[in-house]
Design an enzyme around this catalytic site. Sequence first.
Site, PDB file in Angstrom:
ATOM      1  N   ARG A 174       0.838  -1.194   0.000  1.00  0.00           N
ATOM      2  CA  ARG A 174       0.000   0.000   0.000  1.00  0.00           C
ATOM      3  C   ARG A 174       0.877   1.250   0.000  1.00  0.00           C
ATOM      4  NH1 ARG A 174      -4.777   1.989   4.102  1.00  0.00           N
ATOM      5  NH2 ARG A 174      -3.166   1.697   5.676  1.00  0.00           N
ATOM      6  N   ASP A 226       5.220  -3.040  11.134  1.00  0.00           N
ATOM      7  CA  ASP A 226       3.785  -2.718  11.143  1.00  0.00           C
ATOM      8  C   ASP A 226       3.235  -2.602  12.559  1.00  0.00           C
ATOM      9  OD1 ASP A 226       4.129  -5.433  11.599  1.00  0.00           O
ATOM     10  OD2 ASP A 226       2.349  -6.039  10.490  1.00  0.00           O
ATOM     11  N   SER A 256       6.987  -5.209   7.435  1.00  0.00           N
ATOM     12  CA  SER A 256       6.459  -6.034   8.526  1.00  0.00           C
ATOM     13  C   SER A 256       7.125  -7.401   8.617  1.00  0.00           C
ATOM     14  CB  SER A 256       4.944  -6.199   8.367  1.00  0.00           C
ATOM     15  OG  SER A 256       4.345  -4.938   8.215  1.00  0.00           O
TER      16      SER A 256
END
Length: 921
Positions: free
Chosen positions: A541, A659, A605
Amino acid sequence: MLAVHLVSFFFTKLQEDPTKKVDRFLHAMRLHDDQLNDISARFQAEMKKGLSAESNAAAAVKMLPTHVRSTPDGSEKGQFMALDFGGSKFKVLQVKVREGMGIRKGGVEMDEKTYRIPKELLTGRGTELFDHVTESLKDFLHERNISLEKKHPLAFTFSFPCEQTALNRGLLLSWSKNFRARGLQGKDVVQVLRDSIDRTGGMDMEVLAMVNDTVATMMTCGFDDQYCQAGLIIGTGTNACYMEELRHVDLVEGDEGRMCVNTEWGAFGDDGALDDFITEFDRDVDAASNNPGKQIFEKMISGMYLGELVRLVVLKMAKVGKLFDGRVSDALRTKGKITTAHVAAMEEYKNGLKNTRTILEELDLSPSDDDCIAVQHISTIVSFRSSNLVAAGLAAILTRIKHNRNRRALRITVGVDGTVYKTHPQYPKRLHKVVRRLLPDCHVRFALSDSGSSKGAALVTAVAQRLASRKRQVDETLSSFKLSQEQLQLVKARMRAGLEAGLKSKGPSAIKMLPSFVYHTPDGTENGKYLALDLGGTNFRAMLVNFKKSLQQNVRLYHKIYTIPLEIMQGTGEELFDHLAQCIGDFLDYMGMKNARLPAGFTFSFPCEQTAIDTGTLVSWTKGFKATNCEGHDVVSMLREAIKRRNEFELDIAAVVNDTVGTMMSCAYEDPQCEIGLIAGTGTNVCYMEEVKNIEICCGEQGAAEMLKMCVNTEWGGLGDDGSLDDIITPYDTEVDQNSVNPGKQRFEKLTSGMYLGEIVRQVLLDLTRGGLLFRGHVTETLKTPGIFQTKYLSQIESDRLALLQVRSILQQLGLNSNCDDSIIVKEVCGAVSRRAAQLCGAGMAAVVDKIRENRGLDHLNITVGVDGALYKLHPHFSGVLQKTTKALAPRCDVTFLPSEEGSGKGAALITAVARKKKEI
């Protein structure tokens, strides 16, 4: 002139069709489809009323739970004694059920003897009636040389209205069928039977199940037809039963699965619901009965009353001169002189009129041909009304089943028994035709019970034994997933030890405790535009975040999501980072900002070792990534090089963020007490603000005395890699671990995260199926396929209301032909696996919050945890179990869980903003 009129009158009378004369006289008994649909709707309303705890007491239709929870599946087996008690005769039977591998594979053998009940016992003392039954049972054992010393399971068919509070306990509500034995109403007839067996002596009987004859009929037919989910009796009496969703049966605890409900529909109309359909003849029958005002529906349709209804109609028509030239015999005036057997004989296809004449002559009448035609037509109308009313009631039941199961169409079989259905030549065909007309979208099959309710009672007992045995075995399998408080305390202690070990600079640790070099949470004064990049799974994203001064509500976000193809995830590192650079370029084009050199935060992450906020060396891939030449390299440098190769735009990558850290920062912007981040999704992880003095492994930004805390990325998914969780790891977990891309690694994550829970469930289902406890032991290729049972299914399956429908749908997608019992077991497996995952996360969280409390020397800690991840947000019970476990294991900590609205991307932008602000200061 008078003679001419008389001739004309007699000529007209001779020409009049006798059937039309009857039609006019009995027009109220001729029901059209609109009326039948109206009656069906009324019965549906009565069913709903009877099922509700609030309205059951006032309901005419009692909708009695039977505690029969399953129809046969063909795997039942055993040898049973049976008592079938429902009329002036009763049967004693020995029933042998042979095990089969599925429907029709097994078989049932029965040896039976019929015994009469003396008339005086029908109205005598109840104990004497039951003593007669048990003495006959003992007589049967002697005759058949059946061992008296051996313990025999006994199935008891008792065809009178009873309120059952268990499968082997039933309180007699009222007698019917001319029984009025004293002292039994309101008593548990199973206990009365046990007491009588004891008084008779010499037998060892265990009464395992008591069933109504209607239920037994359904079970008998269900042994040969898996679609049989309803039972119907149309004989001396009438009744219907069906499999209702347990969540609708208020009078029984639990909401999973189904239970057979005995409608006792004969009482429909006792409260006036059928008053506009009741004729004067129905009122006369009711007034002359043993129970005036009761069993109104039964009196309109059952074999006990059809003959009497015909007699009353014939008598009335004769009295008004429409039959027999007005002559009435004494026999015609006598109650019971026309029976339902007579009605059936009068409607025979070939000999009906001949039989009618014989019957009328036996009543001392001299019928003309027209009289015989008229009386035969009366029988037809009365019996046709009966079949129409039965069809309306059955349509109500089948409509409810179809609605309960959310089906556009329904395939179902109705098991049928009873003398009217079996002996009346036209009745079955009429009933079938009307039911199918009222329910055009249902495929309804009628199966005639071949051996009565005795076989069904034995099958109820056999099914109950099968379910109890299966439940024991399933519970034993799932017991390894149930963690005691002591075990959870041990997990908490091991997590705490892992946290402490990971903070040390010396020695290996399963929990890495990676410094993030994030020293501060947001204070709300952050402002400006930042680019946030988020790689955490199969999606990447890109996000533009615009902070407007200190007005939190004015944060503006724009984002696009890009898929990471599997070949990129498992290709080369250069291909992966080139793909990310391409996505970033596309996003900047989309936003019209390709020429702006924005500060960016990179949410990455995966476990990284950081020596500064803008460097991160990948320790190991997780979540299915295997891109080569990445582990041991700085991911920020790799991204910068990919951007440089693209040569289309420039970025100032100011921070690389896990994350979990991004989630904490995002929630801290909303709640200043947020100092912990939790991810419970595809993977799982926790970060928290640790005292810098405790972080011995920290080697960056030395001498920053004002930096009292630093966010530490625990990477707690590695707990257990050193064997510390071996005592709670099941064989199913081991199987999942060995088939993963990183065997022996991330053991805690493999017990708790979304990437693995579905696969654990699949392993359990596979084991249960191989053991014959699920899906009739049929292991499909689909079930053997790794990864086919996705974790998202757990959230759907464990939702509270339409769970079983969803289970059936999911299992059908997997090519598994499941029944209701299978669905319940699948839901239990999902619940056991997901509950353990939530409890383990709660134990780990308790270790973290207690460490923070002790770090700060507090007696009590108030703290907020920012949370992200589909498992936490979408699973119906995960969050609740997690919170409850944390509270139980860390009672001196008041922990608030705050779901992240924008996830870790916004957090990465905030970290970049905070870092920039600190540099400016």
